[in-house]
Write an enzyme that holds these catalytic residues in place. Structure first.
Site, PDB file in Angstrom:
ATOM      1  N   ASP A 243       0.828  -1.227   0.000  1.00 38.90           N
ATOM      2  CA  ASP A 243       0.000   0.000   0.000  1.00 38.90           C
ATOM      3  C   ASP A 243       0.854   1.265   0.000  1.00 38.90           C
ATOM      4  O   ASP A 243       0.356   2.345   0.343  1.00 38.90           O
ATOM      5  CB  ASP A 243      -0.951   0.010   1.215  1.00 38.90           C
ATOM      6  CG  ASP A 243      -1.809  -1.236   1.256  1.00 38.90           C
ATOM      7  OD1 ASP A 243      -2.070  -1.746   2.348  1.00 38.90           O
ATOM      8  OD2 ASP A 243      -2.179  -1.734   0.172  1.00 38.90           O
TER       9      ASP A 243
HETATM   10  N1  LIG Z   1       3.120  -6.178  -3.189  1.00 38.23           N
HETATM   11  C1  LIG Z   1       1.893  -5.684  -2.979  1.00 38.23           C
HETATM   12  N2  LIG Z   1       0.830  -6.507  -3.054  1.00 38.23           N
HETATM   13  C2  LIG Z   1      -0.418  -6.007  -2.845  1.00 38.23           C
HETATM   14  C3  LIG Z   1      -0.599  -4.642  -2.525  1.00 38.23           C
HETATM   15  C4  LIG Z   1       0.556  -3.800  -2.485  1.00 38.23           C
HETATM   16  O1  LIG Z   1       0.457  -2.569  -2.264  1.00 38.23           O
HETATM   17  N3  LIG Z   1       1.777  -4.350  -2.718  1.00 38.23           N
HETATM   18  N4  LIG Z   1      -1.884  -4.173  -2.214  1.00 38.23           N
HETATM   19  C5  LIG Z   1      -2.790  -5.256  -1.768  1.00 38.23           C
HETATM   20  C6  LIG Z   1      -4.221  -4.978  -1.437  1.00 38.23           C
HETATM   21  N5  LIG Z   1      -4.380  -5.062   0.003  1.00 38.23           N
HETATM   22  C7  LIG Z   1      -4.964  -3.959   0.555  1.00 38.23           C
HETATM   23  O2  LIG Z   1      -5.489  -3.124  -0.200  1.00 38.23           O
HETATM   24  C8  LIG Z   1      -4.010  -6.189   0.782  1.00 38.23           C
HETATM   25  C9  LIG Z   1      -4.355  -7.455   0.332  1.00 38.23           C
HETATM   26  C10 LIG Z   1      -3.981  -8.587   1.071  1.00 38.23           C
HETATM   27  C11 LIG Z   1      -3.275  -8.463   2.252  1.00 38.23           C
HETATM   28  C12 LIG Z   1      -2.876  -9.708   2.980  1.00 38.23           C
HETATM   29  O3  LIG Z   1      -2.375  -9.656   4.094  1.00 38.23           O
HETATM   30  N6  LIG Z   1      -3.083 -10.865   2.312  1.00 38.23           N
HETATM   31  C13 LIG Z   1      -2.615 -12.190   2.865  1.00 38.23           C
HETATM   32  C14 LIG Z   1      -3.627 -13.291   2.555  1.00 38.23           C
HETATM   33  C15 LIG Z   1      -4.981 -12.947   3.090  1.00 38.23           C
HETATM   34  C16 LIG Z   1      -5.999 -14.051   2.693  1.00 38.23           C
HETATM   35  O4  LIG Z   1      -5.569 -15.105   2.183  1.00 38.23           O
HETATM   36  O5  LIG Z   1      -7.202 -13.805   2.874  1.00 38.23           O
HETATM   37  C17 LIG Z   1      -1.327 -12.562   2.152  1.00 38.23           C
HETATM   38  O6  LIG Z   1      -1.206 -12.252   0.923  1.00 38.23           O
HETATM   39  O7  LIG Z   1      -0.503 -13.238   2.793  1.00 38.23           O
HETATM   40  C18 LIG Z   1      -2.930  -7.190   2.712  1.00 38.23           C
HETATM   41  C19 LIG Z   1      -3.298  -6.051   1.980  1.00 38.23           C
HETATM   42  C20 LIG Z   1      -2.808  -6.314  -2.847  1.00 38.23           C
HETATM   43  N7  LIG Z   1      -1.499  -6.832  -2.934  1.00 38.23           N
END
Ligand SMILES: Nc1nc2c(c(=O)[nH]1)N[C@@H](CN(C=O)c1ccc(C(=O)N[C@@H](CCC(=O)O)C(=O)O)cc1)CN2
Length: 299
Positions: A243
């Site tokens: 983000d």
């Molecule tokens: N490298 C990046 N990837 C993503 C970004 C970013 O800015 N840089 N934005 C996110 C969107 N997001 C909030 O808007 C967000 C999405 C997911 C997570 C998160 O912790 N996901 C976990 C899994 C959660 C699940 O399985 O339900 C994970 O990936 O381990 C935090 C913020 C999109 N991606």
């Protein structure tokens, strides 16, 4: 299943058969606008729109967006690009020239929340999005039938913490080599640095808060706990910093003490879909330049 028939999806692109757009960024200095406009005049182009901005005039950066018509553009574009190289080298420009007729190809990633995806599909169906939605990728099946009702391919690729690398490999396979921009329409998976490297400043995410407030997960719950009086949404390019990428567009809405998290999410959904759609439209229309971690958006 009723197929959502595309209405008026021509989007007017056919009427711009010789239209091109040029984006330029370079160290600021005198003579840039003259050199660009003279070059285009020399080669028979007619400038129909030109915008420029200088960030920190004393030794800062210069940004420019030019739309022009050029007879026989399709046959001459590579020659024009080659000839412009001399001007670009003189001013140390980063630059691109786009043929407006070549509609950009979008890949949309979604998880379970539908509102941002639906907004993009509606705008595309109405012809308001001058692009092709080539495919939708999701780690859940929820949106499969709705997406396919638009005649758009839907690829289910499950993701877990242990399978993320394999899942991203599969995502890159289904995307192929001719996708111009990836839209994370409430796709709730963190994208790996190696994936981002493939698509630097070509992945747009919608974060459901007015960044930099409430980074990370559950921003509406964070906002409720903080007792905010305004909530918002932020569309940004995705970088390795969660983000933290260059902000493209934001908007806000007033809320009150009586709005619980469910109400904040309801109010927020409208903001998210509008903000993401604006950002996608501006990217598609080649209106965005990125410098360091900020954007210049020629609206
Ligand atoms: N490298 C990046 N990837 C993503 C970004 C970013 O800015 N840089 N934005 C996110 C969107 N997001 C909030 O808007 C967000 C999405 C997911 C997570 C998160 O912790 N996901 C976990 C899994 C959660 C699940 O399985 O339900 C994970 O990936 O381990 C935090 C913020 C999109 N991606």
């Amino acid at each position: 299943m009723e197929l959502h028939v595309k209405r008026n999806n021509s989007s007017g692109v056919e009427s711009y058969s010789n239209r091109a757009r040029m984006l330029i960024s370079c160290p600021d200095g005198p003579g840039i606008v003259a050199a660009v406009s003279h070059f285009l005049y020399q080669h028979g182009a007619n400038i129909v729109q030109s915008d420029q901005y200088t960030m920190d005039p004393d030794g800062g950066m210069f940004f420019m967006r030019v739309e022009f018509d050029l007879p026989e553009l399709g046959d001459r574009l590579e020659e024009i690009r080659s000839l412009f190289g001399g001007v670009a080298e003189r001013f140390k420009m980063n630059w691109k020239i786009f043929n407006v007729r070549h509609k950009k190809r979008l890949a949309i990633f979604v998880s379970k929340e539908d509102h941002c995806l639906v907004e993009l599909l509606w705008q595309w169906q109405a012809g308001d999005l001058e692009a092709d939605i080539a495919l939708v990728v999701s780690n859940h099946f929820d949106m499969k039938s709705y997406v396919e009702s638009f005649g758009i391919p839907f690829h289910h690729i499950p993701v877990t913490a242990d399978t993320k690398a394999e899942a991203e490999k599969r995502q890159l396979e289904v995307i192929g080599d001719d996708i111009d921009v990836i839209i994370l329409a409430r796709y709730m998976q963190i994208i790996s640095p190696s994936f981002i490297e493939h698509y630097r400043h070509q992945i747009i995410n919608i974060h459901h808060s007015f960044l930099p407030a409430f980074i990370g997960g559950n921003p509406y719950a964070q906002a409720y706990q903080r007792g905010v009086k305004i909530i918002g949404a932020t569309a940004h390019y995705v970088t390795e910093e969660l983000d933290g990428g260059p902000i493209i567009e934001q908007d806000v809405q007033r809320v009150s003490h009586g709005d619980d998290v469910i109400e904040l999410k309801r109010i927020g959904r409208t903001i998210e879909r509008v903000v993401l759609a604006r950002a996608v439209k501006w990217h598609i229309e080649d209106r965005i330049l990125v410098h360091q971690n900020k954007t210049v958006v020629f609206k």
